[in-house]
Design an enzyme around this catalytic site. Sequence first.
Site, PDB file in Angstrom:
ATOM      1  N   CYS A  60       0.828  -1.196   0.000  1.00 13.05           N
ATOM      2  CA  CYS A  60       0.000   0.000   0.000  1.00 13.05           C
ATOM      3  C   CYS A  60       0.871   1.258   0.000  1.00 13.05           C
ATOM      4  O   CYS A  60       2.033   1.204   0.383  1.00 13.05           O
ATOM      5  CB  CYS A  60      -0.932   0.094   1.209  1.00 13.05           C
ATOM      6  SG  CYS A  60      -1.953  -1.348   1.466  1.00 13.05           S
TER       7      CYS A  60
ATOM      8  N   GLU B 253      16.281 -14.958 -13.977  1.00 14.97           N
ATOM      9  CA  GLU B 253      15.785 -13.579 -14.010  1.00 14.97           C
ATOM     10  C   GLU B 253      14.915 -13.380 -15.258  1.00 14.97           C
ATOM     11  O   GLU B 253      13.857 -12.762 -15.197  1.00 14.97           O
ATOM     12  CB  GLU B 253      16.972 -12.594 -13.976  1.00 14.97           C
ATOM     13  CG  GLU B 253      16.639 -11.135 -14.198  1.00 14.97           C
ATOM     14  CD  GLU B 253      15.676 -10.520 -13.191  1.00 14.97           C
ATOM     15  OE1 GLU B 253      15.326 -11.168 -12.187  1.00 14.97           O
ATOM     16  OE2 GLU B 253      15.234  -9.379 -13.429  1.00 14.97           O
TER      17      GLU B 253
END
Length: 603
Positions: free
Chosen positions: A2, A479
């Site tokens: 958040c 990755e």
Amino acid sequence: MCGIIGYTGPREPVGVVLEALSRLEYRGYDSSGIAFFRDKGEVAVARASGKLSRLVEALEGISGLAGSAIGHIRWATHGAPTEENAHPHRSGPIVLVHNGIIENEKELRLDLEEEGFTFTSETDTEVLAHLVLKAFLESGNLTDAVRKGLEKVEGSYAIAVMCEARPGELVAVRKGAPLVLGEAGGEFFIASDVPAFLKWTRKVMPLPPEVVATISPSGLTLQGSKDGRTVSPRFEEVPWDPVQAEKGAFRHYMEKEIFEGPRAIMDTLEGRLGEDNTRVFLPELVRLGPNPPEIVFVACGTSYHAALLGRRMIESLSPVSVHVEISSEFRYRPLRYRKGAWVIGISQSGETADTLGALDLARREGFLTIGMTNVAGSSITRDTEAVLLTRAGPEIGVASTKAFMAQVTLVWLIALYLGRRESREVKESLSGLVRAPARLEGFLGSFDSDAISLMARKILDSRFVIFIGRGLDYPLAIEGALKLKEITYRPADGYPGGELKHGPIALVEPGVLVIAPLIDPDLRPKELSNIREIEARGGTVLTIGPARASKEFSPSFPLPDCIGWEGVFSASSVLQLLAYHAANLAGTDVDQPRNLAKSVTVE
Ligand code: AGP
């Protein structure tokens, strides 16, 4: 996760808060909300589920009074991403936004319910609103109410609180979740991260934990939340350029950030090489004393992959042995490392809860801890013995790209620092690193995007994409797979090339695509034989490697010829761009992929 924002000042607040929230969207985007004074003594709250654009639409044509306002962008932890669960939450005149997790929420909620408080959401945050109200009704003082209200709260929080009875006043406090203050000639900002208010000010101060900040028309005061001691504010100018946090002519932040890779490398090297580029200076490590017997990297996601590259680099150039651990696993194991080992946490955001937890454990066990981060003032910088900053500038896209380049640069510098300066390997490696940013820039400048689009199309046509690599190519492979998964939602996985035969090769059949970065010169012959094994079983292999590295193969995507490790940068850029183009073809939300958030501040 958040993101929260607070503003007090003379500007129209709705526009300011919505714009600031748009810079925090990378932290979550399940729902959003805002509170502002519509009339003196009347706080209006607007909330919307879904992306921030829905809140912006709902507020079209609405403005607020100058004074205080707060906003929130949510990544749901307690309760579904509905409008009811969106912040701000309100209890009587108290309105607040929160980032973090209240661990004793259940028992606090039961107590409050017994006292007659009613709850309208499933969030842990609503508990905080009621607790602050309860204390406010006793004292009538908002700062004291926040201090008192949070006394029994366990867990992590960063909150910004306003009160209907006090226009222009804003109170904020944090514990275990980030919060920074910004000041611009009498107006103040509170935010989870600096880019939120970078447009208006670069004067920044990380709010220390358990210090209550009160901003009122008469200015800012800071007070210890437990002992009430006065703390003096100390703002510093951050070097970030507000334009770095804008998209510019690029379609997405991710694309822009990939092309900022060379700059990230250059800025991370800045001041760390002698005048003639023959020495590495890392004063942050000098302070820790002689080289350690061992290094332990702890990190998550892309940062973990940078650490794997670091291990290879450090072990090649120095006698120091290196362990690389996933932070969330490391936290719950006995630490049997050698006395004097350095534990280095790598975290772009500096706020990843698992990495902070791992470092905390290491410190308690008596190891020297080092934080490597891209965000000055982030939590990791406050809780470690030494701090190494990567200088990629603000990274907004959820998929990490330029920050990875900066991390690789810094682990490479550490390897050089630990190696013997006079050795031929160190000298050659250093000159490779020095020329890397310019070479990457040249490569990206003459980039064959048609070839990438073609490969991206093949990716989307494949049921499953396997990435393989050995040595330096293994971290690149995992990755590449992570990048592809997170922004295209396509099944993909990365394996060490040598492991294929132990299971994953069973997945190979016609129609399955395998991507193989081939930049490790030492292991290339072995990687080529893995490729032949795949082709023999009908798999299609796309290779990414230096154009003239081997007579035996010509790569599907040729990289500039390189000696040593520079290929890590160009191959990573190709893997990043591949994922980016595939995501564009798939039509996904590149900068804000589903279910993810930029900083994972919960365990
Ligand atoms: C990378 O593309 C991811 N979004 C993610 O794996 C990220 O690297 C991970 O969450 C770690 O974040 P940090 O570097 O901020 O600690």
